[in-house]
Design an enzyme around this catalytic site. Structure first.
Site: not given
Ligand code: CAA
Length: 288
Positions: A119, A140, A152, A190
């Site tokens: 990252s 990424h 990315e 990032n």
């Molecule tokens: N299998 C299949 N689908 C699944 C699943 C599984 N095991 N678990 C969850 N899902 C599906 C759910 O059914 C749901 O689908 P629908 O929208 O169709 O209903 C969807 O995935 C979302 O799941 P949840 O409802 O359980 O969870 P949520 O709505 O609370 O979302 C999250 C969780 C996706 C983490 C959300 O909170 C989110 O997008 N958060 C932000 C995450 C983010 O910003 N990540 C980037 C971080 S930065 C990075 O990674 C890079 C770096 O270099 C630092």
């Protein structure tokens, strides 16, 4: 060159997700960990995620079986020799990346693409550890990998157009959307996300608002799925701190400087979800 067989180095949080989405998209995928224990832990998390998908009715049981059948774990780097694409998702340590990229370079066919999920480290530097810089890219992914739609795709000045096209085609084949960018520390996401997360810690540190008010402000005011402090815990405060240090070192801009509170939380072992405590207490569900 069509990508048929995929290798992933590291079966931690990111590597396991990458291996899962690759196998789920039908690619025979080999995932390598350093020990049998670490491998079993990573494969176990993939099985649990798939099973949760089946239980929620998001995934058909035969698809889970098909995914697991496409997935093989190994502790031997040499097992990845026949892969057309190898994605390194090991610890963010340049000395380790040097060792991995130079070993993969000697093991894999000259046309194979070597990629890193880093990252914040330089793809150009990793490419320089190989004799095939034209076939090295950044891929990424975002956490949680199976749910986040973006990858990315990072090119260096030496990446050739064919390798870039192959990498983009593979990203599309696993059902993700690619954003292409040059090799600049933090890439696009990032570059924008880290200063925002650091600012949220500064706002909290200065006592401008409470933890919950900061998170609710961005969640309810801007429609973000998570507030910035919860996201910091989710990504890992140690990871956030580490990325900010690298970005500050590269750009020398105050907006990338880690606030003292973040550093102290990391020193105190409050890394967020992974250690059970960060801005939130993760021993409860949902975190409180
Ligand atoms: N299998 C299949 N689908 C699944 C699943 C599984 N095991 N678990 C969850 N899902 C599906 C759910 O059914 C749901 O689908 P629908 O929208 O169709 O209903 C969807 O995935 C979302 O799941 P949840 O409802 O359980 O969870 P949520 O709505 O609370 O979302 C999250 C969780 C996706 C983490 C959300 O909170 C989110 O997008 N958060 C932000 C995450 C983010 O910003 N990540 C980037 C971080 S930065 C990075 O990674 C890079 C770096 O270099 C630092």
């Amino acid at each position: 060159m069509a990508i048929r067989k995929v290798g992933v180095i590291g079966c931690g949080l990111m590597g396991s997700g990458i291996a899962q989405v690759s196998a789920q998209a039908g690619f025979p995928t080999l995932v390598r960990e350093v020990s049998a224990n670490a491998l079993e832990k990573g494969l176990g998390s993939i099985r649990r995620f798939l099973q949760a998908g089946v239980d929620k009715g998001k995934l058909a049981a035969p698809e889970m079986e098909k995914t697991l059948a496409n997935l093989t774990g190994t502790t031997e780097l040499s097992a990845l020799a026949a892969c057309d694409l190898v994605i390194e998702a090991a610890t963010e340590n340049l000395a380790l990346k040097r060792e991995l990229f130079s070993s993969l370079d000697s093991l894999c066919a000259p046309q194979a693409i070597l990629a890193s999920n880093t990252s914040s480290l330089s793809i150009t530097e990793m490419a320089a550890f190989t004799k095939r810089p034209a076939r090295v890219v950044g891929l990424h992914f975002f956490n949680p990998v199976p749910l986040m739609k973006l990858v990315e795709v990072v090119r260096t000045v030496n990446t050739d157009a064919e390798a870039l096209a192959d990498a983009n085609a593979w990203v599309a084949a696993i059902g993700k959307t690619a954003v292409n960018c040059g090799d600049s520390t933090g890439f696009v996401v990032n570059r924008l996300l880290i200063p925002y997360m650091l600012d949220a810690v500064r706002v909290f540190e200065q006592g401008l608002a409470s933890r919950d008010d900061i998170d609710n402000a961005m969640r309810l005011g801007c429609g973000y799925p998570m507030g910035p402090l919860l996201l910091g815990d989710y990504v890992g405060l140690d990871t956030t701190y580490y990325i900010s240090e690298i970005m500050f070192d590269e750009f020398k801009e105050p907006r990338f400087a880690a606030p003292p509170l973040l550093k102290r939380m990391v020193l105190a072992g409050r890394h967020g979800r992974k250690t059970g405590r960060g801005f939130y207490d993760w021993s409860t569900n949902p975190p409180s």
